[in-house]
Design an enzyme around this catalytic site. Structure first.
Site, mmCIF file in Angstrom:
data_model
loop_
_atom_site.group_PDB
_atom_site.id
_atom_site.type_symbol
_atom_site.label_atom_id
_atom_site.label_comp_id
_atom_site.label_asym_id
_atom_site.label_seq_id
_atom_site.Cartn_x
_atom_site.Cartn_y
_atom_site.Cartn_z
ATOM 1 N N GLU A 34 32.999 28.842 34.005
ATOM 2 C CA GLU A 34 31.929 28.930 35.005
ATOM 3 C C GLU A 34 30.703 28.111 34.593
ATOM 4 O O GLU A 34 30.347 28.073 33.411
ATOM 5 C CB GLU A 34 31.539 30.403 35.197
ATOM 6 C CG GLU A 34 32.688 31.244 35.714
ATOM 7 C CD GLU A 34 32.303 32.708 35.962
ATOM 8 O OE1 GLU A 34 31.113 33.066 35.815
ATOM 9 O OE2 GLU A 34 33.214 33.479 36.300
ATOM 10 N N ASP B 236 39.624 36.088 35.259
ATOM 11 C CA ASP B 236 39.075 37.182 34.439
ATOM 12 C C ASP B 236 38.776 38.393 35.322
ATOM 13 O O ASP B 236 38.412 39.464 34.829
ATOM 14 C CB ASP B 236 37.850 36.732 33.638
ATOM 15 C CG ASP B 236 36.749 36.158 34.502
ATOM 16 O OD1 ASP B 236 36.927 36.090 35.733
ATOM 17 O OD2 ASP B 236 35.697 35.758 33.942
ATOM 18 N N SER B 237 39.004 38.249 36.645
ATOM 19 C CA SER B 237 38.962 39.399 37.550
ATOM 20 C C SER B 237 40.005 40.439 37.144
ATOM 21 O O SER B 237 39.955 41.581 37.579
ATOM 22 C CB SER B 237 39.195 38.958 39.002
ATOM 23 O OG SER B 237 40.365 38.171 39.111
ATOM 24 N N GLU C 131 32.554 29.359 44.907
ATOM 25 C CA GLU C 131 32.618 30.761 45.326
ATOM 26 C C GLU C 131 31.341 31.152 46.070
ATOM 27 O O GLU C 131 30.226 31.007 45.545
ATOM 28 C CB GLU C 131 32.827 31.674 44.100
ATOM 29 C CG GLU C 131 32.905 33.154 44.488
ATOM 30 C CD GLU C 131 33.473 34.048 43.407
ATOM 31 O OE1 GLU C 131 33.909 33.539 42.355
ATOM 32 O OE2 GLU C 131 33.482 35.271 43.627
ATOM 33 N N LYS D 212 39.835 27.452 33.206
ATOM 34 C CA LYS D 212 38.690 27.430 34.136
ATOM 35 C C LYS D 212 37.498 28.067 33.433
ATOM 36 O O LYS D 212 37.661 29.046 32.693
ATOM 37 C CB LYS D 212 39.018 28.203 35.418
ATOM 38 C CG LYS D 212 37.814 28.307 36.381
ATOM 39 C CD LYS D 212 38.220 28.778 37.766
ATOM 40 C CE LYS D 212 38.366 30.273 37.908
ATOM 41 N NZ LYS D 212 37.155 31.064 37.616
HETATM 42 O O1 KIV Z 1 38.525 35.633 38.245
HETATM 43 C C1 KIV Z 1 38.814 35.314 39.411
HETATM 44 O O2 KIV Z 1 39.612 35.962 40.098
HETATM 45 C C2 KIV Z 1 38.154 34.133 39.963
HETATM 46 C C3 KIV Z 1 38.336 33.871 41.431
HETATM 47 C C4 KIV Z 1 37.427 34.766 42.189
HETATM 48 C C5 KIV Z 1 38.110 32.463 41.784
HETATM 49 O O3 KIV Z 1 37.500 33.438 39.272
#
Ligand code: KIV
Length: 264
Positions: A114, A43-44, A181, A112
């Site tokens: 969190e 989600d980055s 992280e 994924k």
């Molecule tokens: O969204 C992302 O890029 C991430 C990584 C930093 C692991 O979750």
């Protein structure tokens, strides 16, 4: 295509797992050709591609579109897609729908999410639906406002114990791997030793089962953001800027197109 059983084996064999973020077809194709084990449609993307301040702005629609582009670019790659902010906090049915959409419409191989506290039932339900789930602990960017910024997590013994317990909980709930992280190297190594499932570290030292980096950090595409833990393998920003500047100069100087570059 590699799968979760391969990653479990890599951990047993102490063969480090390689992961990088990818948000589009071209970078997925290059990552696959470079021999990466799996890519993360993080989600980055909300920050790196869409220019938002944080990852809270990623939507399901956005994540599905980017995941589908990655899948089109690399049909045989193991693709993990992030579940956006709050989508796994609105009950089991909503979360399973979002995870299903990322798999079906996006072509993800896994999702994924969190944290763990308060959505244990959701994780269990997604895993129980046949969707592999990767956990994410330590610095969880979707909670950046609650954490008080992007800072190392697990420095105090209480915090370290909490993260350790959460990692065990994620394993118990059926996650196939966990991103750690920005936690202290020793804590990351202890968690990795204690669990059977692999850990993928970012800013957490060398004691994890693998490493993940954000593609834009690895390629040096953002001159304003250079995390200390992210090794820069390319001066991407300067390289691309200089190429574009050369193009501008060539067009203005009538050096492009050259005679052999004129097709019609
Ligand atoms: O969204 C992302 O890029 C991430 C990584 C930093 C692991 O979750």
């Amino acid at each position: 295509m590699k799968g979760i059983l391969d990653f479990a084996r890599y951990k047993r064999e102490r063969r480090p797992i390689t992961m990088v973020t990818s948000y589009d077809a071209w970078s997925a194709r290059i990552a696959a050709e470079a021999g990466i084990d799996c890519v993360l449609v993080g989600d980055s993307v909300a920050m790196t591609v869409h220019g938002f301040e944080d990852t809270l702005h990623a939507t399901t629609e956005m994540m599905v579109a980017h995941t589908a582009a990655v899948r089109r670019g690399a049909s045989k790659l193991f693709v993990v897609a992030d579940m956006p902010f709050l989508t796994y906090r609105k009950g089991i049915a909503h979360a399973v729908d979002v995870a299903g959409e990322l798999m079906r419409a996006g072509g993800a191989s896994a999702v994924k999410l969190e944290g763990v506290r308060g959505h244990e039932d959701v994780i269990e339900a997604i895993v129980g639906s046949g969707i592999p789930v990767m956990g994410h602990l330590g610095l969880t960017p979707q909670s950046v406002h609650q954490l008080g910024g992007y800072r190392v997590q697990g420095r105090s013994s209480e915090e370290a114990q909490r993260i350790f317990d959460e990692a065990r909980a994620l394993e118990r709930l059926g996650c196939f791997a966990i991103v750690l992280e920005c936690v202290p190297e020793q804590l990351a190594a202890e968690i990795t030793e204690a669990l059977a499932i692999p850990t993928i570290g970012i800013g957490s030292g060398g004691g994890t089962s693998g490493q993940v980096l954000v593609l834009h950090d690895l390629l040096g595409l953002n001159p304003d953001f250079r995390p200390r833990f992210a090794r820069k393998y390319l001066d991407g920003y300067e390289t691309i800027r200089d190429a574009l500047a050369r193009y501008v100069e060539d067009v203005r100087g009538a050096r492009f197109p050259a005679r052999e570059e004129i097709l019609c």
